[in-house]
Design an enzyme around this catalytic site. Structure first.
Site, PDB file in Angstrom:
ATOM      1  N   GLN A 139      -4.788  -4.155  -1.853  1.00  0.00           N
ATOM      2  CA  GLN A 139      -4.672  -3.113  -3.003  1.00  0.00           C
ATOM      3  C   GLN A 139      -4.406  -3.647  -4.214  1.00  0.00           C
ATOM      4  O   GLN A 139      -4.195  -2.837  -5.414  1.00  0.00           O
ATOM      5  CB  GLN A 139      -2.877  -2.509  -2.500  1.00  0.00           C
ATOM      6  CG  GLN A 139      -2.858  -1.833  -1.230  1.00  0.00           C
ATOM      7  CD  GLN A 139      -3.783  -0.259  -1.179  1.00  0.00           C
ATOM      8  OE1 GLN A 139      -4.133   0.058  -2.247  1.00  0.00           O
ATOM      9  NE2 GLN A 139      -4.076   0.228  -0.124  1.00  0.00           N
ATOM     10  N   ASN A 166       0.672  -1.187  -0.060  1.00  0.00           N
ATOM     11  CA  ASN A 166      -0.009  -0.044   0.113  1.00  0.00           C
ATOM     12  C   ASN A 166       0.883   1.136   0.109  1.00  0.00           C
ATOM     13  O   ASN A 166       0.424   2.187  -0.207  1.00  0.00           O
ATOM     14  CB  ASN A 166      -0.837   0.105   1.283  1.00  0.00           C
ATOM     15  CG  ASN A 166      -0.212  -0.216   2.423  1.00  0.00           C
ATOM     16  OD1 ASN A 166       0.234  -1.304   2.567  1.00  0.00           O
ATOM     17  ND2 ASN A 166      -0.285   0.685   3.614  1.00  0.00           N
ATOM     18  N   CYS A 185      -3.665   4.529   6.634  1.00  0.00           N
ATOM     19  CA  CYS A 185      -4.314   3.647   7.508  1.00  0.00           C
ATOM     20  C   CYS A 185      -3.781   3.423   8.965  1.00  0.00           C
ATOM     21  O   CYS A 185      -4.510   3.016  10.108  1.00  0.00           O
ATOM     22  CB  CYS A 185      -4.340   2.094   7.123  1.00  0.00           C
ATOM     23  SG  CYS A 185      -5.292   2.201   5.584  1.00  0.00           S
TER      24      CYS A 185
HETATM   25  C1  LIG Z   1      -2.687  -3.658   2.346  1.00  0.00           C
HETATM   26  C2  LIG Z   1      -3.790  -3.172   3.016  1.00  0.00           C
HETATM   27  N1  LIG Z   1      -4.526  -4.138   4.105  1.00  0.00           N
HETATM   28  C3  LIG Z   1      -5.462  -3.699   4.754  1.00  0.00           C
HETATM   29  C4  LIG Z   1      -6.066  -2.568   4.815  1.00  0.00           C
HETATM   30  C5  LIG Z   1      -7.162  -2.293   5.686  1.00  0.00           C
HETATM   31  O1  LIG Z   1      -8.280  -2.245   5.111  1.00  0.00           O
HETATM   32  P1  LIG Z   1     -10.114  -1.897   5.776  1.00  0.00           P
HETATM   33  O2  LIG Z   1      -9.927  -0.230   5.582  1.00  0.00           O
HETATM   34  O3  LIG Z   1     -10.760  -2.423   4.682  1.00  0.00           O
HETATM   35  O4  LIG Z   1      -9.870  -2.368   6.830  1.00  0.00           O
HETATM   36  C6  LIG Z   1      -5.392  -1.480   4.166  1.00  0.00           C
HETATM   37  C7  LIG Z   1      -5.973  -0.172   4.217  1.00  0.00           C
HETATM   38  O5  LIG Z   1      -5.440   0.608   3.701  1.00  0.00           O
HETATM   39  C8  LIG Z   1      -4.448  -1.962   3.140  1.00  0.00           C
HETATM   40  O6  LIG Z   1      -4.061  -0.831   2.418  1.00  0.00           O
END
Ligand SMILES: Cc1ncc(COP(=O)(O)O)c(C=O)c1O
Length: 396
Positions: free
Chosen positions: A187, A159, A337
């Site tokens: 992603q 990400n 995130c």
């Molecule tokens: C690689 C990856 N995994 C997990 C997540 C978490 O996703 P969610 O917002 O649907 O919980 C993200 C969010 O940026 C992410 O980029």
């Protein structure tokens, strides 16, 4: 003229496509039944729509309908996959293999497991400067797997630096060694064609808000064909989703996810080269306008990097300060995130960037709604802000 402000943070989340919203709307206003309600037309309409969406989502990612478990998003899917497998396989072993550059939604559950006695091997990917910086060599996975390895979890696309890991090779190794392979595909889904069955992946997490669908709706692919993966439920209650994930289904969200994924896949072959061209325009524009712009992560050549991803360091400039100076452009310094956490990006540090280079980085995430004049605007404003900030810190 482009609408302002310009959104270049599509790895954090995406705008809901108006076509997706149109598909969802009836499920708020007319067909608002609970998909678990039996014996009346509202419930039946909701359930039929969910099952239709499940078939459509499954077909889009190389799954069967009964291999899709709906969740609230990728964080939940990752937690369900990791905890669900480890609790089931505890007797088989207590060792997990992953990579240092995973999202916190994988690293944090693993850290918690490590505290309860599991052993976690975090592999270090190729370092900054290599053409494949950030990428894992499948041989590292082969070398790390032991007789007591209970799970391998490696993301599809990073990400922050957009690097794509060699999933087919990794899953072949896992299969040969009899270890389940979970992939955080958050992603990657919607950004490229993915067939989880053909790739040999056993579990895969994804979430609608990364591909122009609504927030709060995700899924976990759980293999049933061939080697069936058993999961310990993490949320108990009404027994929805075959008892693996209880809770009333988010019917409009699920309809939106199916619609969003269909649109992505219909457009993916034109979107990939279009976004890659915009990304290359952005990098070239920045490097032409100012000195000291370094690409972080792998080369921009396919199939190494997500088409819409650019991560660069601006020598001598603080990324947070730069963001504050380009308020008309939405970008990210690190991972949105984990923005509650002010620490410099663990991903950039894991590929060997110095703390200074890490702190001077920006992540641009290009998406469906960006056009060439957005990029021109970003180049002009970011390079002007970098020049201004450099003058401020230079001793006179
Ligand atoms: C690689 C990856 N995994 C997990 C997540 C978490 O996703 P969610 O917002 O649907 O919980 C993200 C969010 O940026 C992410 O980029």
């Amino acid at each position: 003229m482009t609408a302002r402000p310009i959104y270049l943070d599509n790895h954090a989340t995406t705008r809901v496509d108006p076509r997706v919203l149109a598909a969802m709307t009836p499920y708020f206003l007319e067909e608002y039944g609970n998909a678990g309600s039996v014996g009346h037309l509202f419930g039946e309409a909701a359930r039929d729509a969910v099952e239709q969406a499940r078939r459509s989502i499954a077909a889009s990612v190389g799954a069967e309908a009964n291999e899709i478990v709906f969740t609230s998003g990728a964080t939940e899917s990752n937690n369900l996959a990791i905890r669900g497998v480890l609790q089931q396989r505890r007797r088989r072993g207590d060792h997990v293999v992953s990579v240092t550059t995973e999202h916190k939604a994988v690293l944090d559950p693993l850290a918690k497991w490590a505290r309860s006695g599991f052993e976690v091997t975090l592999l270090s990917p190729q370092q900054q400067g290599a053409d494949h910086a950030g990428q894992l060599d499948p041989q590292q996975v082969a070398d790390a797997i032991r007789d007591d390895t209970a799970l391998v979890t490696i993301m599809a696309a990073n990400n922050e630096i957009g690097v794509l890991h060699p999933l087919a090779e990794i899953s072949r190794i896992c299969r040969e060694r009899g270890v389940p392979f979970h992939c955080d595909a958050t992603q990657a889904v919607g950004k490229m064609e993915l067939d989880f069955d053909a790739l040999g992946v056993d579990l895969a997490s994804f979430t609608a808000h990364k591909f122009y669908g609504p927030k709060g709706c995700g899924a976990l692919y759980v293999r049933r064909r061939g080697k069936r993966i058993r999961l310990e439920p993490q949320i108990d209650g009404g027994g929805q989703e075959r008892g693996v994930r209880s809770g009333t289904l988010n019917v409009p969200g699920i309809i939106g996810m199916a619609s969003a994924l269909q649109l992505c896949l219909a457009e993916v072959t034109t979107e990939i080269p279009r976004q890659a061209a915009l990304r290359d325009q952005l990098l070239l524009g920045l490097q032409t306008a100012i000195d000291g712009v370094t690409l972080n992560g792998p080369l921009c050549t396919p199939p190494l990097r997500l088409a819409g991803n650019l991560n660069v360091s601006f020598a001598g400039v603080d990324g947070e300060a730069l963001m504050m100076n380009v308020r008309e452009i939405a970008v990210s310094s690190g991972s949105a995130c984990t923005s509650a956490n002010p620490e410099p990006s663990h991903v950039l540090q894991a590929i060997g960037l110095s703390e200074d280079a890490t702190r001077s980085s920006l992540r641009f995430g290009l998406g469906r709604f960006n056009r060439s004049d957005d990029i021109e605007f970003a180049v002009t404003h970011v390079s002007a802000a970098v020049t201004r900030l450099r003058k401020m810190v230079k001793p006179t």
